[in-house]
Design an enzyme around this catalytic site. Sequence first.
Site, PDB file in Angstrom:
ATOM      1  N   TYR B 176       0.843  -1.141  -0.035  1.00 16.15           N
ATOM      2  CA  TYR B 176      -0.024   0.057  -0.086  1.00 16.15           C
ATOM      3  C   TYR B 176       0.894   1.334   0.060  1.00 16.15           C
ATOM      4  CZ  TYR B 176       1.097   1.040   5.029  1.00 16.15           C
ATOM      5  OH  TYR B 176       1.502   1.349   6.265  1.00 16.15           O
ATOM      6  N   CYS B 177       0.313   2.290  -0.226  1.00 14.70           N
ATOM      7  CA  CYS B 177       0.784   3.500  -0.433  1.00 14.70           C
ATOM      8  C   CYS B 177      -0.051   4.724   0.225  1.00 14.70           C
ATOM      9  CB  CYS B 177       1.528   3.959  -1.779  1.00 14.70           C
ATOM     10  SG  CYS B 177       0.287   3.884  -2.952  1.00 14.70           S
ATOM     11  N   ARG B 178      -0.036   5.831  -0.500  1.00 13.46           N
ATOM     12  CA  ARG B 178      -0.471   7.024  -0.052  1.00 13.46           C
ATOM     13  C   ARG B 178      -2.152   7.096   0.033  1.00 13.46           C
ATOM     14  NH1 ARG B 178       3.823  10.867  -2.944  1.00 13.46           N
ATOM     15  NH2 ARG B 178       5.437  10.708  -1.271  1.00 13.46           N
TER      16      ARG B 178
END
Lengths: 225, 225
Positions: B176-178
Amino acid sequence: MSRRADKDALFEQFARIGKALASPKRLELLDLLAQGERTVESLARTANLGVTTCSAHLQTLKQAHLVTTRKDGVRVHYRLTGPDVAALYGHLQEVAATHLSDLQPAARAYLGPEDTEAVDRDELLRRARAGQVTVIDVRPAEEYAAGHIPGAVSVPLAELADRLDTLPADRQIVAYCRGAYCVMAHDAVRRLRADGRPAARLRHGMLEWRLADLPVATAFADDVA
Amino acid sequence: MSRRADKDALFEQFARIGKALASPKRLELLDLLAQGERTVESLARTANLGVTTCSAHLQTLKQAHLVTTRKDGVRVHYRLTGPDVAALYGHLQEVAATHLSDLQPAARAYLGPEDTEAVDRDELLRRARAGQVTVIDVRPAEEYAAGHIPGAVSVPLAELADRLDTLPADRQIVAYCRGAYCVMAHDAVRRLRADGRPAARLRHGMLEWRLADLPVATAFADDVA
DNA sequence: CCAATCTTCCAGAGATTATTGGACTATAGT
DNA sequence: ACTATAGTCCAATAATCTCTGGAAGATTGG
């Protein structure tokens, strides 16, 4: 296309929504439309805009897909594209209320002194269930028809003075209008109290009622949606 | 002052927030700041802005009270004034996603093909509890430090290639990221799958995780807040 | 078909905003 | 004190937005 250009194009899309929210007049139009659909001319009159300017703002909102239109003969009815748009507007108001120190004085100046007790939603439901209050909706009749608090009676502010005697004298009256920054309930409560009635204002209005997903009655049927 | 003037002044206040949201570059800055505080220079570099322009945009955001600053030596760290600001930004994204038909193609162009399965939050929690997955946070290390999903391991995208062998080969990896419109998790999953790893992407990122009020761990302690 | 009404389109004036480069301020390290 | 770095301030240009008045389009009622 480069990564950067693609990213810019993406944020350009988000900014379409932001740009639509960037004018006080457009926010006022959204405020009105959150109550139900309206025609251009009616919006222009209420928001104190020239019809041409109003139409232009509505085009801007339409290009951002925050509103759509329905044509009915010579009139064009504008409405929000969904409840999420009203929710976004409501959140914007909340952020403004939380963080902008200049908002409070501006609100006070417009709404008048926070004279009396303001009832919140839970308190209203409690008292309503106990049959202790009469709830009046002081918005214009069309807005009442487009959606109101179940059990509320429509008493448009303009007719309040004439209908004072039709209101129960022994029960408390709670008035509400469009939202936390709508002046009508404030005016209504001042008028009622000037008459010696035990009146109070619902802390929030129809905007916040809808956002809280509380039941809404439409037209003149008080059936819960 | 007249009623109208007072009302205009009130909506002028609301519009301060709207105006702050009216530029794609400012939205990109908010997007970055939703992950944690950052300095002007760092924001300028990431958002592909001149330092002067970046500073000007940040001033605009600051005047709308959406961000504040903290001075640390020669650097100025900007941060959101509250989680409600990130929430407002998130809602704006959602409204854009719901109503703007041009958004989908722009997102696809930037993020790349929706290649693989995307896991949603509930599914992730289920698999994580069963010990079936390794969750990796592919954002830069500072953003991980400022807040991450409890139990996630920091593997910044830039280091992913070098650290492939430190990742378990037998378990599924979820990256996952932002947020939903951040490209890093997409890139990470593509890289991992090119290597034959069973990798998937969390449908949303840290932005939406926070908005859902799920537990957030900070720094290098995985304690639940 | 004509007149009246509602709405949108168009063009121009005035105001606001975005970007840029250069100057300026503040701080840390030498 | 001197220098380097980070950030802000300032001024000028270009671009965009807002409002206004007039014209044009669409629809209804006579």
